[in-house]
Scaffold this motif. Structure first.
Motif, PDB file in Angstrom:
ATOM      1  N   HIS A 170      -6.260  -4.694  -7.322  1.00  0.00           N
ATOM      2  CA  HIS A 170      -4.980  -4.514  -5.977  1.00  0.00           C
ATOM      3  C   HIS A 170      -3.725  -4.207  -6.064  1.00  0.00           C
ATOM      4  O   HIS A 170      -3.579  -2.555  -5.506  1.00  0.00           O
ATOM      5  N   ASP A 171      -3.133  -4.009  -7.532  1.00  0.00           N
ATOM      6  CA  ASP A 171      -2.318  -3.354  -7.958  1.00  0.00           C
ATOM      7  C   ASP A 171      -2.359  -2.474  -8.851  1.00  0.00           C
ATOM      8  O   ASP A 171      -1.170  -1.090  -8.346  1.00  0.00           O
ATOM      9  N   VAL A 172      -3.341  -1.486  -9.797  1.00  0.00           N
ATOM     10  CA  VAL A 172      -3.531  -0.705  -9.678  1.00  0.00           C
ATOM     11  C   VAL A 172      -3.785   0.548  -8.436  1.00  0.00           C
ATOM     12  O   VAL A 172      -2.832   1.621  -8.567  1.00  0.00           O
ATOM     13  N   PHE A 173      -4.794  -0.146  -7.456  1.00  0.00           N
ATOM     14  CA  PHE A 173      -4.973   0.535  -6.277  1.00  0.00           C
ATOM     15  C   PHE A 173      -4.310   1.934  -5.501  1.00  0.00           C
ATOM     16  O   PHE A 173      -3.280   1.837  -4.949  1.00  0.00           O
ATOM     17  N   SER A 174      -3.233   0.106  -5.689  1.00  0.00           N
ATOM     18  CA  SER A 174      -1.511   0.020  -4.455  1.00  0.00           C
ATOM     19  C   SER A 174      -0.719   0.996  -5.284  1.00  0.00           C
ATOM     20  O   SER A 174       0.501   1.322  -4.993  1.00  0.00           O
ATOM     21  N   HIS A 175      -0.234   0.085  -6.244  1.00  0.00           N
ATOM     22  CA  HIS A 175       0.919   0.376  -7.016  1.00  0.00           C
ATOM     23  C   HIS A 175       1.009   1.674  -7.664  1.00  0.00           C
ATOM     24  O   HIS A 175       2.311   2.242  -8.067  1.00  0.00           O
ATOM     25  N   LYS A 176      -0.177   2.416  -8.357  1.00  0.00           N
ATOM     26  CA  LYS A 176      -0.618   3.168  -9.369  1.00  0.00           C
ATOM     27  C   LYS A 176       0.134   3.495 -10.346  1.00  0.00           C
ATOM     28  O   LYS A 176       0.246   4.677 -10.642  1.00  0.00           O
TER      29      LYS A 176
END
Length: 339
Positions: free
Chosen positions: A276-282
């Motif tokens: 989720h961090d990868v998807f949201s924070h990019k």
């Protein structure tokens, strides 16, 4: 069954048709537990052949509860598991990146068997209903462009084998059959294998099965995905007659080598946070880079582009634009809608 079992015990190989008949009998509940245990043990000792793998796959595909999708570029991304790497659920994350790039994805998966978090475990933590009925999963696949196909719901015949596999406690041929028996009948697939020998065995089995474009990967003869830690060996098959072997290095994805510890995960909760961090924070950290690398190759397999660099750009755009996170949210909302 007795005749075929004796043949294997003597170290001889089954033909494609013999393997098909044996597995069909197993899946039909016509074979007792002792024979199934003997079959799995004898096959492991003898070493399975491509014909045996393909025959078994054909029988399992005939027993699966199938769902329909007419998109010829429909793809699955999965691994055999069992590599003991402890990485987070990379292929599960990749599924959403590929879907965000406009390719339909039928993600076939299960609970954790050898790791701390299987694909269904991490998706549950991310808020996805992993036990949607086949009818609803088919609807999600065709309307949203991604669905999770929880293996136990689609392979009821596996009830004849599951208890024996658990009791035997060793890796058997079923570890490589699962990825080849997607309920949506995907003709394109990116599959990670736990060693080179297994990747080659699965690729050779494709000569006997209906497929369009399959890609088998293994890094450093131990990781069932592109990890960007060492060289990844790739076996690409096109239909039943073409096979292309090559290698990919971290530099091919515009990355320096990373340390395996940088992409290790934990339980489902930990892995869900990483994804989720990868998807949201990019943020372009090691987890991001590994997801992009695997997604890029998946997009190549899906026929989006034969140019890997172009596929890398498309994968990155899927994340950076928010389309990847949108696909996750859409699948979550779909499940909530039909509760």
């Amino acid at each position: 069954m007795k005749e075929q079992l004796e043949k294997i015990i003597l170290g001889n190989h089954l033909t494609f048709d013999e393997a098909y008949k044996v597995m069909y009998s197993v899946m039909s509940g016509e074979v007792n537990n002792s024979q199934i245990a003997s079959l799995l043990t004898a096959l492991k000792m003898k070493k399975e052949t491509p014909e045996e793998v393909a025959g078994f796959v054909k029988a399992m595909r005939e027993k699966v509860i199938s769902i329909k999708c007419d998109d010829e570029n429909l793809i699955d991304v999965c691994g055999t598991g069992g590599d003991g790497s402890g990485t987070f659920n990379i292929s599960t994350a990749v599924a959403f990146v590929v879907a965000g790039a406009g390719v339909k994805v039928a993600k076939h998966g299960n609970r954790s068997i050898s790791s701390k978090s299987g694909s269904s475990d991490v998706l549950h933590e991310l808020g996805v209903d992993v036990q949607l009925s086949p009818e609803l999963s088919e609807k999600a696949l065709n309307e949203i462009g991604i669905a999770f196909l929880f293996a136990p719901l689609y392979h009821p015949a596996m009830k004849h084998v599951a208890p024996i596999r658990k009791e035997l406690e060793f890796r058997s041929i079923f570890n490589i059959l699962g990825p080849l028996t997607n309920p949506a009948g995907t003709k394109r697939q990116l599959i990670g294998a736990f060693n080179y020998e297994t990747a080659k065995l699965m690729a050779d089995a494709m000569k006997y099965l209906d497929s369009k474009s399959f890609c088998f990967v293994c890094t450093n003869n131990m990781y069932d995905e592109i990890t960007l830690t060492q060289t990844t060996k790739v076996i690409e098959t096109k239909g039943s007659s073409s096979m292309h072997l090559y290698e990919l290095n971290p530099e091919d994805f515009g990355s320096l080598k990373i340390d395996i510890n940088e992409i290790r995960g934990g339980d489902a909760k930990v892995n869900a946070k990483i994804i989720h961090d990868v998807f949201s924070h990019k943020e372009k950290n090691s987890a991001y880079k590994v997801i992009v690398a695997n997604a890029a190759l998946a997009l190549k397999v899906a026929g989006v582009s034969d140019n890997l660099k172009e596929c890398i750009s498309i994968a990155e755009e899927s994340i950076q634009s928010g389309k990847t996170l949108d696909k996750l949210n859409q699948l979550k909302e779909f499940g909530e809608k039909y509760k």
